[in-house]
Motif scaffolding. Sequence first.
Motif, PDB file in Angstrom:
ATOM      1  N   GLU A 189       0.737  -1.236   0.041  1.00  0.00           N
ATOM      2  CA  GLU A 189       0.072  -0.175   0.043  1.00  0.00           C
ATOM      3  C   GLU A 189       0.817   1.434   0.049  1.00  0.00           C
ATOM      4  OE1 GLU A 189      -4.005   0.750   1.976  1.00  0.00           O
ATOM      5  OE2 GLU A 189      -2.487   0.655   3.430  1.00  0.00           O
ATOM      6  N   GLN A 190       2.242   0.994   0.600  1.00  0.00           N
ATOM      7  CA  GLN A 190       2.796   2.360   0.768  1.00  0.00           C
ATOM      8  C   GLN A 190       3.968   2.572  -0.187  1.00  0.00           C
ATOM      9  OE1 GLN A 190       4.316   2.397   4.710  1.00  0.00           O
ATOM     10  NE2 GLN A 190       2.464   1.810   5.833  1.00  0.00           N
ATOM     11  N   HIS A 191       4.026   1.592  -1.246  1.00  0.00           N
ATOM     12  CA  HIS A 191       5.216   1.676  -2.043  1.00  0.00           C
ATOM     13  C   HIS A 191       5.704   3.004  -3.148  1.00  0.00           C
ATOM     14  CE1 HIS A 191       2.821  -0.267  -5.294  1.00  0.00           C
ATOM     15  NE2 HIS A 191       3.661   0.241  -6.147  1.00  0.00           N
ATOM     16  N   HIS A 192       4.228   3.838  -3.154  1.00  0.00           N
ATOM     17  CA  HIS A 192       4.233   4.977  -3.819  1.00  0.00           C
ATOM     18  C   HIS A 192       4.055   6.204  -2.761  1.00  0.00           C
ATOM     19  CE1 HIS A 192       4.238   4.234  -8.137  1.00  0.00           C
ATOM     20  NE2 HIS A 192       3.299   3.097  -7.994  1.00  0.00           N
ATOM     21  N   GLU A 193       4.112   6.098  -1.533  1.00  0.00           N
ATOM     22  CA  GLU A 193       4.239   7.136  -0.634  1.00  0.00           C
ATOM     23  C   GLU A 193       5.722   7.851  -0.871  1.00  0.00           C
ATOM     24  OE1 GLU A 193       1.722   8.237   0.920  1.00  0.00           O
ATOM     25  OE2 GLU A 193       0.503   6.599   1.136  1.00  0.00           O
ATOM     26  N   ARG A 194       5.791   8.801  -0.332  1.00  0.00           N
ATOM     27  CA  ARG A 194       6.941   9.820  -0.588  1.00  0.00           C
ATOM     28  C   ARG A 194       7.394  10.566   0.671  1.00  0.00           C
ATOM     29  NH1 ARG A 194       7.419   6.376  -3.750  1.00  0.00           N
ATOM     30  NH2 ARG A 194       7.465   6.732  -5.953  1.00  0.00           N
ATOM     31  N   VAL A 195       9.026  10.468   0.901  1.00  0.00           N
ATOM     32  CA  VAL A 195       9.253  11.086   2.352  1.00  0.00           C
ATOM     33  C   VAL A 195       8.692  12.616   2.727  1.00  0.00           C
ATOM     34  CG1 VAL A 195      11.030   9.498   2.384  1.00  0.00           C
ATOM     35  CG2 VAL A 195      11.472  11.770   1.534  1.00  0.00           C
ATOM     36  N   ASN A 196       8.553  13.210   1.316  1.00  0.00           N
ATOM     37  CA  ASN A 196       8.003  14.887   1.884  1.00  0.00           C
ATOM     38  C   ASN A 196       6.426  14.844   1.791  1.00  0.00           C
ATOM     39  OD1 ASN A 196       7.096  14.198  -1.133  1.00  0.00           O
ATOM     40  ND2 ASN A 196       8.006  15.847  -1.851  1.00  0.00           N
ATOM     41  N   GLY A 197       5.820  13.549   1.766  1.00  0.00           N
ATOM     42  CA  GLY A 197       4.450  13.491   2.259  1.00  0.00           C
ATOM     43  C   GLY A 197       3.491  13.609   1.001  1.00  0.00           C
ATOM     44  N   LYS A 198       4.176  13.855  -0.346  1.00  0.00           N
ATOM     45  CA  LYS A 198       3.351  14.027  -1.532  1.00  0.00           C
ATOM     46  C   LYS A 198       3.180  12.849  -2.396  1.00  0.00           C
ATOM     47  CE  LYS A 198       4.772  18.871  -1.395  1.00  0.00           C
ATOM     48  NZ  LYS A 198       5.205  20.039  -2.112  1.00  0.00           N
ATOM     49  N   GLY A 199       3.510  11.610  -1.743  1.00  0.00           N
ATOM     50  CA  GLY A 199       3.113  10.546  -2.533  1.00  0.00           C
ATOM     51  C   GLY A 199       1.611  10.162  -2.337  1.00  0.00           C
ATOM     52  N   TYR A 200       1.357   8.952  -2.653  1.00  0.00           N
ATOM     53  CA  TYR A 200      -0.228   8.557  -2.529  1.00  0.00           C
ATOM     54  C   TYR A 200      -0.160   6.876  -2.041  1.00  0.00           C
ATOM     55  CZ  TYR A 200       0.669   6.486  -7.418  1.00  0.00           C
ATOM     56  OH  TYR A 200       1.256   6.125  -8.560  1.00  0.00           O
ATOM     57  N   PRO A 201      -1.106   6.304  -1.648  1.00  0.00           N
ATOM     58  CA  PRO A 201      -2.540   6.942  -1.326  1.00  0.00           C
ATOM     59  C   PRO A 201      -2.740   7.683  -0.149  1.00  0.00           C
ATOM     60  CG  PRO A 201      -2.606   4.517  -0.947  1.00  0.00           C
ATOM     61  CD  PRO A 201      -1.029   4.973  -1.372  1.00  0.00           C
ATOM     62  N   GLY A 203      -0.630   9.921   1.865  1.00  0.00           N
ATOM     63  CA  GLY A 203       0.141  11.073   2.026  1.00  0.00           C
ATOM     64  C   GLY A 203       1.161  10.798   3.336  1.00  0.00           C
ATOM     65  N   LEU A 204       1.541   9.583   3.431  1.00  0.00           N
ATOM     66  CA  LEU A 204       2.408   9.318   4.475  1.00  0.00           C
ATOM     67  C   LEU A 204       3.703  10.045   4.290  1.00  0.00           C
ATOM     68  CD1 LEU A 204       1.809   5.494   5.213  1.00  0.00           C
ATOM     69  CD2 LEU A 204       0.685   7.559   6.273  1.00  0.00           C
ATOM     70  N   SER A 205       4.734  10.359   5.167  1.00  0.00           N
ATOM     71  CA  SER A 205       5.746  11.066   5.151  1.00  0.00           C
ATOM     72  C   SER A 205       6.980  10.446   6.026  1.00  0.00           C
ATOM     73  CB  SER A 205       5.923  12.561   5.422  1.00  0.00           C
ATOM     74  OG  SER A 205       5.408  12.958   6.825  1.00  0.00           O
ATOM     75  N   ALA A 206       8.253  10.696   5.862  1.00  0.00           N
ATOM     76  CA  ALA A 206       9.205  10.242   6.418  1.00  0.00           C
ATOM     77  C   ALA A 206       9.244   8.991   7.254  1.00  0.00           C
ATOM     78  CB  ALA A 206       9.744  11.467   7.658  1.00  0.00           C
ATOM     79  N   ASP A 207       9.336   9.012   8.695  1.00  0.00           N
ATOM     80  CA  ASP A 207       9.342   7.602   9.211  1.00  0.00           C
ATOM     81  C   ASP A 207       7.995   6.941   9.331  1.00  0.00           C
ATOM     82  OD1 ASP A 207      11.945   7.644   9.820  1.00  0.00           O
ATOM     83  OD2 ASP A 207      11.754   8.580  11.896  1.00  0.00           O
ATOM     84  N   GLU A 208       6.894   7.479   8.939  1.00  0.00           N
ATOM     85  CA  GLU A 208       5.686   7.064   8.783  1.00  0.00           C
ATOM     86  C   GLU A 208       5.471   6.046   7.741  1.00  0.00           C
ATOM     87  OE1 GLU A 208       2.689  10.426   9.940  1.00  0.00           O
ATOM     88  OE2 GLU A 208       3.280  10.493   7.826  1.00  0.00           O
ATOM     89  N   ILE A 209       6.519   5.985   6.950  1.00  0.00           N
ATOM     90  CA  ILE A 209       6.551   5.073   5.760  1.00  0.00           C
ATOM     91  C   ILE A 209       7.515   3.813   5.915  1.00  0.00           C
ATOM     92  CG2 ILE A 209       7.035   4.611   3.171  1.00  0.00           C
ATOM     93  CD1 ILE A 209       7.077   7.827   2.964  1.00  0.00           C
ATOM     94  N   LEU A 210       6.925   2.601   5.699  1.00  0.00           N
ATOM     95  CA  LEU A 210       7.835   1.419   6.117  1.00  0.00           C
ATOM     96  C   LEU A 210       9.235   1.474   5.414  1.00  0.00           C
ATOM     97  CD1 LEU A 210       5.081  -1.429   6.288  1.00  0.00           C
ATOM     98  CD2 LEU A 210       6.358  -0.455   8.240  1.00  0.00           C
ATOM     99  N   LEU A 211      10.263   1.083   5.809  1.00  0.00           N
ATOM    100  CA  LEU A 211      11.560   0.965   5.170  1.00  0.00           C
ATOM    101  C   LEU A 211      11.553  -0.061   3.926  1.00  0.00           C
ATOM    102  CD1 LEU A 211      14.654   1.563   4.833  1.00  0.00           C
ATOM    103  CD2 LEU A 211      15.047  -0.188   6.371  1.00  0.00           C
ATOM    104  N   GLU A 212      10.852  -1.223   3.995  1.00  0.00           N
ATOM    105  CA  GLU A 212      10.506  -1.981   2.874  1.00  0.00           C
ATOM    106  C   GLU A 212       9.746  -1.217   1.584  1.00  0.00           C
ATOM    107  OE1 GLU A 212       9.856  -4.509   6.588  1.00  0.00           O
ATOM    108  OE2 GLU A 212       9.757  -2.594   6.190  1.00  0.00           O
ATOM    109  N   ALA A 213       8.832  -0.432   1.965  1.00  0.00           N
ATOM    110  CA  ALA A 213       8.203   0.254   0.952  1.00  0.00           C
ATOM    111  C   ALA A 213       8.947   1.265   0.343  1.00  0.00           C
ATOM    112  CB  ALA A 213       6.813   0.927   1.770  1.00  0.00           C
TER     113      ALA A 213
END
Length: 270
Positions: A189-201, A203-213
């Motif tokens: 679900e998170q593999h298109h999230e971006r560390v600046n929070g401007k990814g999808y679906p 809008g997670l950012s930084a450490d909210e995103i799993l390292l694997e993603a």
Amino acid sequence: MEVMKQTVQKDKLMILYPGDDAEIQEFFYILKGEMELQAIEGTVKIGPDDFISTNNLEEPVQIVAKTDVSFLSVSNALFFHSISEEIKELQRVGGLVEKKDRYTHKHSLRVSQYAVKIAKKLKLDRQKMDDLFIASILHDIGKINIPEEVLNKPGKLTAEEFFLIKKHPVDGAEMLRKTAYKKLADIVEQHHERVNGKGYPLGLSADEILLEAKIIGVCDTFDAMTEDRSYRKAFTAEFAMDEIRRLSGVQYDPAVVCAFEEVLKQEGKI
């Protein structure tokens, strides 16, 4: 002691993992076909009548079947990552996706190979590497719900079409949550999230995103840029890596970017 005859299809990736028991030994004798072993010392090609002997591995070893391969394995513990029937069915769905999108042939395989190499650089533990390996193979299964004409559209997508594209991480995650592998759903679900929070679906950012993603996100971008698409020709590896490096800390995790750059340099791709 276990003795088995195993068959591996062309282009499939296998992983030998380090064990906790130094007494564990494995022996593999190639009967038919060719394999490529990627170890610390570099890449080694092996074929009929060659063998591999392992003991007390310090880090995971990747083996890619260059053709259909048959081999005998003798072991007092099975290290090869085994995949359940549920995952095989999801892989079948992934194969259907790649047939729908003629520009993504073997995309997930390449992403999984890059991802494992980054994970080795970052010294992820066996469980995380295991999860990453499967999730990277399955990261695009949600695209099964996207019409073929949208996947292969040569021109600019409409807002409605882009909405369908952006749904694929969620759809893929929902498919996984219906299986015993639901723990992988968040990675997909998170593999298109971006560390600046401007990814999808989400809008997670930084450490909210799993390292694997984050790892899959970098590998996914690189492979997409270096392969032909319906709307453009492939970029060079150097150009793609320069672009990813430029967006390090903005879209991509800096540690992941650095590890990936090391991998590409070691392989002579940049």
